[in-house]
Design an enzyme around this catalytic site. Structure first.
Site, PDB file in Angstrom:
ATOM      1  N   SER A 150       0.834  -1.197   0.000  1.00  0.00           N
ATOM      2  CA  SER A 150       0.000   0.000   0.000  1.00  0.00           C
ATOM      3  C   SER A 150       0.879   1.263   0.000  1.00  0.00           C
ATOM      4  O   SER A 150       1.660   1.456  -0.941  1.00  0.00           O
ATOM      5  CB  SER A 150      -0.964  -0.050   1.192  1.00  0.00           C
ATOM      6  OG  SER A 150      -2.001   0.870   1.022  1.00  0.00           O
ATOM      7  N   ASP A 226     -10.313  -5.494  -2.753  1.00  0.00           N
ATOM      8  CA  ASP A 226      -9.645  -4.459  -1.950  1.00  0.00           C
ATOM      9  C   ASP A 226     -10.498  -3.183  -1.993  1.00  0.00           C
ATOM     10  O   ASP A 226     -10.734  -2.620  -3.074  1.00  0.00           O
ATOM     11  CB  ASP A 226      -8.260  -4.211  -2.574  1.00  0.00           C
ATOM     12  CG  ASP A 226      -7.392  -3.260  -1.775  1.00  0.00           C
ATOM     13  OD1 ASP A 226      -7.943  -2.342  -1.138  1.00  0.00           O
ATOM     14  OD2 ASP A 226      -6.173  -3.437  -1.818  1.00  0.00           O
ATOM     15  N   HIS A 259      -7.415  -5.950   1.259  1.00  0.00           N
ATOM     16  CA  HIS A 259      -6.195  -5.142   1.432  1.00  0.00           C
ATOM     17  C   HIS A 259      -5.382  -5.584   2.654  1.00  0.00           C
ATOM     18  O   HIS A 259      -4.375  -4.977   2.971  1.00  0.00           O
ATOM     19  CB  HIS A 259      -6.614  -3.675   1.612  1.00  0.00           C
ATOM     20  CG  HIS A 259      -5.522  -2.670   1.377  1.00  0.00           C
ATOM     21  ND1 HIS A 259      -4.939  -2.471   0.142  1.00  0.00           N
ATOM     22  CD2 HIS A 259      -4.896  -1.793   2.212  1.00  0.00           C
ATOM     23  CE1 HIS A 259      -4.028  -1.530   0.233  1.00  0.00           C
ATOM     24  NE2 HIS A 259      -3.966  -1.105   1.480  1.00  0.00           N
TER      25      HIS A 259
HETATM   26  N1  LIG Z   1      -7.955   2.537   8.786  1.00  0.00           N
HETATM   27  C1  LIG Z   1      -7.606   3.025   7.489  1.00  0.00           C
HETATM   28  C2  LIG Z   1      -6.650   2.115   6.759  1.00  0.00           C
HETATM   29  C3  LIG Z   1      -5.801   1.283   7.654  1.00  0.00           C
HETATM   30  C4  LIG Z   1      -5.171   0.157   6.845  1.00  0.00           C
HETATM   31  O1  LIG Z   1      -5.842  -0.612   6.194  1.00  0.00           O
HETATM   32  N2  LIG Z   1      -3.859   0.115   6.891  1.00  0.00           N
HETATM   33  C5  LIG Z   1      -3.183  -0.872   6.134  1.00  0.00           C
HETATM   34  C6  LIG Z   1      -2.310  -0.175   5.143  1.00  0.00           C
HETATM   35  S1  LIG Z   1      -3.297   0.890   4.116  1.00  0.00           S
HETATM   36  C7  LIG Z   1      -2.198   1.680   3.066  1.00  0.00           C
HETATM   37  O2  LIG Z   1      -1.132   2.091   3.293  1.00  0.00           O
HETATM   38  C8  LIG Z   1      -2.399  -1.759   7.074  1.00  0.00           C
HETATM   39  O3  LIG Z   1      -1.418  -2.392   6.687  1.00  0.00           O
HETATM   40  N3  LIG Z   1      -2.855  -1.837   8.322  1.00  0.00           N
HETATM   41  C9  LIG Z   1      -2.164  -2.567   9.382  1.00  0.00           C
HETATM   42  C10 LIG Z   1      -2.601  -3.999   9.583  1.00  0.00           C
HETATM   43  O4  LIG Z   1      -1.941  -4.687  10.399  1.00  0.00           O
HETATM   44  O5  LIG Z   1      -3.555  -4.463   8.930  1.00  0.00           O
HETATM   45  C11 LIG Z   1      -8.831   3.178   6.614  1.00  0.00           C
HETATM   46  O6  LIG Z   1      -9.647   2.262   6.581  1.00  0.00           O
HETATM   47  O7  LIG Z   1      -8.876   4.205   5.930  1.00  0.00           O
END
Ligand SMILES: N[C@@H](CCC(=O)N[C@@H](CSC=O)C(=O)NCC(=O)O)C(=O)O
Length: 282
Positions: A150, A226, A259
């Protein structure tokens, strides 16, 4: 170990996983990162694979959830995962939003006040951290790969495309592939980099690829379920840019995957294998 503090350490797949902090001159404060040293690291210097994580992550998410250690141990690769931003800088509002500030450094060198005094994640990832790793761990510094998820997928593509001589391989899970054209990227770039669109283009993989042919095929996995795909990630923009310059790209749409780290864990073996080949371990 100079300027390094070991916070915690765990045995894993015959190797060891350590969490560290150090005083970063680039980010002007304490930074954290994680290192997985496979069993081979006790005998010889080995290639190193950097993983850049996404929004809201720390240096821990990938190590705890992706299941990468098994494959790093199989191929003899060191894994290094930096935090996603400086923390506790004292900048007003740094913790207020999930897509900007703490946990959202976007792997750029900020030029705008007040962020520029700490948010120098591009230079940190490309220069300071590899030098620190080389000085303290048994790595072959001329054998580096980079990947990410991401926001971190964006970071990995940008670091590799701006420095093809430093990274022998690059891949990404659901990268923000055209940040200048999506809300996450536009918000972060305007606040970190200001209004100069030329500066923005220097951190956009879909723009960079038009100027820089990367020396080996790029691998991207993208889940079709996603929730960020259509508005934020835009892999089709990167795909079209690669097609226009004949850059070899394997963009795999994975049916039904979202995602999350469940998606990453499902395809981590393929990504580490992709890097192991380029780094001479297969
Ligand atoms: N809460 C936010 C998005 C949070 C999210 O999904 N973070 C992802 C990376 S998103 C892009 O950079 C992530 O890796 N989270 C950590 C995990 O351990 O899953 C929203 O919904 O906008």
């Amino acid at each position: 170990m100079n300027n390094l503090q070991l916070i915690s350490e765990y045995q894993s797949f015959g190797g060891k996983l350590g969490f560290y902090s150090h005083l970063s001159s680039t980010c002007n404060g304490d930074m954290r990162f994680a290192v997985y040293q496979p069993p081979q690291a006790t005998q010889q210097s080995i290639p190193v694979l950097y993983f850049l994580s996404g929004l809201t992550c720390t240096e821990e998410n990938f190590m705890a959830k992706a299941g990468a250690q098994r494959y790093a141990a199989e191929y003899g690769l060191m894994l290094v995962v930096p935090d996603t931003s400086p923390r506790n800088t004292g900048i007003a509002g740094e913790d207020d939003e999930g897509d900007f500030g703490t946990g959202a450094g976007f792997y750029v060198d900020a030029t705008e006040k007040p962020w520029r005094s700490h948010y120098q994640m591009y230079s940190y990832v490309v220069q300071e951290l590899p030098a620190l790793i080389a000085a303290n761990f048994p790595v072959q510094s001329d054998k580096q790969g980079i990947f990410g998820h991401s926001m971190g997928g964006h970071g990995a593509l940008v670091c590799a495309l701006k420095n093809p001589h430093l990274y022998k391989s690059v891949s990404a899970f659901a990268p923000i592939a055209a940040p200048i054209s999506c809300p996450w990227g536009q918000k972060a770039f305007s606040l970190y980099l200001g209004t100069n669109q030329e500066t923005w283009r220097g951190y956009d993989a879909s723009e960079l690829i038009k100027q820089t042919q990367y020396h080996s095929p790029i691998l991207i996995d993208q889940g079709t379920a996603d929730k960020f795909l259509v508005e934020q990630l835009l892999p089709e923009v990167f795909e079209e840019a690669c097609r226009a310059v004949k850059q070899p790209l394997t963009l795999r749409y994975q049916e039904g995957y979202d995602h999350s780290y469940y998606f990453i864990a499902s395809f981590i073996a393929d990504h580490i294998r992709h890097h192991a080949i380029a780094l001479g371990k297969i």
